[in-house]
Design a protein around this motif. Structure first.
Motif, PDB file in Angstrom:
ATOM      1  N   PHE A 108       0.853  -1.182   0.000  1.00 23.87           N
ATOM      2  CA  PHE A 108       0.000   0.000   0.000  1.00 23.87           C
ATOM      3  C   PHE A 108       0.894   1.238   0.000  1.00 23.87           C
ATOM      4  O   PHE A 108       1.876   1.312   0.745  1.00 23.87           O
ATOM      5  N   VAL A 109       0.566   2.216  -0.845  1.00 27.02           N
ATOM      6  CA  VAL A 109       1.309   3.478  -0.867  1.00 27.02           C
ATOM      7  C   VAL A 109       0.794   4.343   0.285  1.00 27.02           C
ATOM      8  O   VAL A 109      -0.417   4.550   0.411  1.00 27.02           O
ATOM      9  N   PRO A 110       1.701   4.848   1.159  1.00 29.58           N
ATOM     10  CA  PRO A 110       1.254   5.656   2.305  1.00 29.58           C
ATOM     11  C   PRO A 110       0.404   6.857   1.865  1.00 29.58           C
ATOM     12  O   PRO A 110       0.559   7.378   0.764  1.00 29.58           O
ATOM     13  N   PHE A 111      -0.476   7.283   2.759  1.00 23.62           N
ATOM     14  CA  PHE A 111      -1.413   8.360   2.450  1.00 23.62           C
ATOM     15  C   PHE A 111      -0.719   9.619   1.940  1.00 23.62           C
ATOM     16  O   PHE A 111      -1.219  10.266   1.026  1.00 23.62           O
ATOM     17  N   GLU A 112       0.442   9.959   2.493  1.00 22.06           N
ATOM     18  CA  GLU A 112       1.108  11.195   2.069  1.00 22.06           C
ATOM     19  C   GLU A 112       1.631  11.127   0.635  1.00 22.06           C
ATOM     20  O   GLU A 112       1.970  12.155   0.050  1.00 22.06           O
ATOM     21  N   HIS A 113       1.675   9.942   0.042  1.00 22.67           N
ATOM     22  CA  HIS A 113       2.142   9.787  -1.340  1.00 22.67           C
ATOM     23  C   HIS A 113       1.027   9.344  -2.294  1.00 22.67           C
ATOM     24  O   HIS A 113       1.292   9.115  -3.477  1.00 22.67           O
ATOM     25  N   GLN A 114      -0.199   9.215  -1.798  1.00 19.28           N
ATOM     26  CA  GLN A 114      -1.294   8.719  -2.635  1.00 19.28           C
ATOM     27  C   GLN A 114      -1.544   9.602  -3.866  1.00 19.28           C
ATOM     28  O   GLN A 114      -1.792   9.082  -4.949  1.00 19.28           O
ATOM     29  N   ASP A 115      -1.476  10.925  -3.712  1.00 20.06           N
ATOM     30  CA  ASP A 115      -1.769  11.816  -4.843  1.00 20.06           C
ATOM     31  C   ASP A 115      -0.701  11.752  -5.920  1.00 20.06           C
ATOM     32  O   ASP A 115      -0.991  11.884  -7.101  1.00 20.06           O
ATOM     33  N   SER A 116       0.549  11.568  -5.504  1.00 25.85           N
ATOM     34  CA  SER A 116       1.653  11.592  -6.460  1.00 25.85           C
ATOM     35  C   SER A 116       2.795  10.690  -5.982  1.00 25.85           C
ATOM     36  O   SER A 116       3.841  11.179  -5.539  1.00 25.85           O
ATOM     37  N   PRO A 117       2.605   9.376  -6.078  1.00 29.26           N
ATOM     38  CA  PRO A 117       3.675   8.475  -5.614  1.00 29.26           C
ATOM     39  C   PRO A 117       4.907   8.576  -6.512  1.00 29.26           C
ATOM     40  O   PRO A 117       4.764   8.748  -7.728  1.00 29.26           O
ATOM     41  N   PRO A 118       6.101   8.506  -5.929  1.00 31.18           N
ATOM     42  CA  PRO A 118       7.305   8.515  -6.764  1.00 31.18           C
ATOM     43  C   PRO A 118       7.274   7.329  -7.728  1.00 31.18           C
ATOM     44  O   PRO A 118       6.894   6.224  -7.335  1.00 31.18           O
ATOM     45  N   GLN A 119       7.644   7.562  -8.968  1.00 26.63           N
ATOM     46  CA  GLN A 119       7.651   6.484  -9.950  1.00 26.63           C
ATOM     47  C   GLN A 119       8.843   5.560  -9.701  1.00 26.63           C
ATOM     48  O   GLN A 119       9.942   6.020  -9.394  1.00 26.63           O
ATOM     49  N   PRO A 120       8.640   4.271  -9.837  1.00 23.04           N
ATOM     50  CA  PRO A 120       9.732   3.311  -9.643  1.00 23.04           C
ATOM     51  C   PRO A 120      10.785   3.464 -10.738  1.00 23.04           C
ATOM     52  O   PRO A 120      10.472   3.857 -11.865  1.00 23.04           O
ATOM     53  N   THR A 121      12.028   3.154 -10.411  1.00 22.65           N
ATOM     54  CA  THR A 121      13.087   3.138 -11.420  1.00 22.65           C
ATOM     55  C   THR A 121      13.362   1.719 -11.904  1.00 22.65           C
ATOM     56  O   THR A 121      14.018   1.540 -12.924  1.00 22.65           O
ATOM     57  N   ASP A 122      12.862   0.724 -11.200  1.00 18.53           N
ATOM     58  CA  ASP A 122      12.948  -0.677 -11.632  1.00 18.53           C
ATOM     59  C   ASP A 122      11.772  -0.924 -12.577  1.00 18.53           C
ATOM     60  O   ASP A 122      10.616  -0.725 -12.201  1.00 18.53           O
ATOM     61  N   SER A 123      12.057  -1.362 -13.794  1.00 19.53           N
ATOM     62  CA  SER A 123      10.995  -1.553 -14.791  1.00 19.53           C
ATOM     63  C   SER A 123      10.011  -2.661 -14.410  1.00 19.53           C
ATOM     64  O   SER A 123       8.922  -2.741 -14.983  1.00 19.53           O
ATOM     65  N   ASP A 124      10.357  -3.513 -13.442  1.00 18.93           N
ATOM     66  CA  ASP A 124       9.450  -4.574 -12.987  1.00 18.93           C
ATOM     67  C   ASP A 124       8.486  -4.105 -11.896  1.00 18.93           C
ATOM     68  O   ASP A 124       7.620  -4.866 -11.473  1.00 18.93           O
ATOM     69  N   VAL A 125       8.658  -2.873 -11.433  1.00 15.17           N
ATOM     70  CA  VAL A 125       7.840  -2.328 -10.351  1.00 15.17           C
ATOM     71  C   VAL A 125       6.940  -1.244 -10.944  1.00 15.17           C
ATOM     72  O   VAL A 125       7.384  -0.454 -11.775  1.00 15.17           O
TER      73      VAL A 125
END
Length: 179
Positions: free
Chosen positions: A92-109
């Motif tokens: 689960f992405v924490p509430f403080e990042h729900q609007d704009s979560p950092p994009q993963p740099t691993d292409s499998d994520v």
């Protein structure tokens, strides 16, 4: 003295009133939310959970476009589909990042948005193995069928809430989506 310490600080050996659950499952309504996920293909469920956990753990430790550390959340989920050896592991992405979560740099994520949904949930304790999750999912499915509850039978989620280092009072769940 030791007994008092255990009761006060570790919540061990405490008495409580006897009770029993009227239902052996819950119906929960989850809100739309973002999750960070990865799919592990062609492995056992146990190995997929191990590999998937570490990919997602690297993401929250800063392997993302903003190089920010993100707090660990619960549960860690695993999508299990009948007859399939692909497993989707998610945090689960924490509430403080729900609007704009950092994009993963691993292409499998990847970041996914799970739409609001009603879920049938069965909880159980102990250390959960893939076999135990399947057993609990089967028990929940039988109960739902017996009670005429419509649900998506072709997949379920496992949900783990505890660190592997937690030895007591562990909490695990299996989820079926209501139709």
């Amino acid at each position: 003295m030791i007994k008092s310490f255990k009761q006060t600080f570790l919540s061990l050996d405490l008495q409580s009133p006897r009770w029993s659950s009227v239902e052996d499952y819950e119906l929960r309504q989850y809100e739309t939310a973002k999750w960070v996920s990865t799919v592990i293909r062609g492995e056992t469920q146990k190995e997929a959970m191990r590999q998937g956990f570490w990919k997602l753990f690297h993401y929250i430790q800063g392997k993302n476009e903003k190089e920010v550390k993100i707090d660990m959340t619960v549960p860690v989920t695993c999508l299990v589909k009948s007859g399939c050896t692909d497993f989707k592991i998610s945090f689960f992405v924490p509430f403080e990042h729900q609007d704009s979560p950092p994009q993963p740099t691993d292409s499998d994520v990847f970041i996914e948005e799970r739409k609001a949904a009603a879920l049938f949930v069965r909880s159980f304790g102990g250390f959960a193995s893939p076999e135990k999750y399947a057993e609990e999912a089967d028990a929940l499915a039988r109960t739902l069928r017996n009670r005429g509850q419509p649900f998506h039978e072709d997949f379920f989620y496992t949900a783990g809430y505890d660190s592997p280092f937690k030895l007591f009072n562990r909490h695990n769940e299996v989820w079926y989506f209501k139709k």
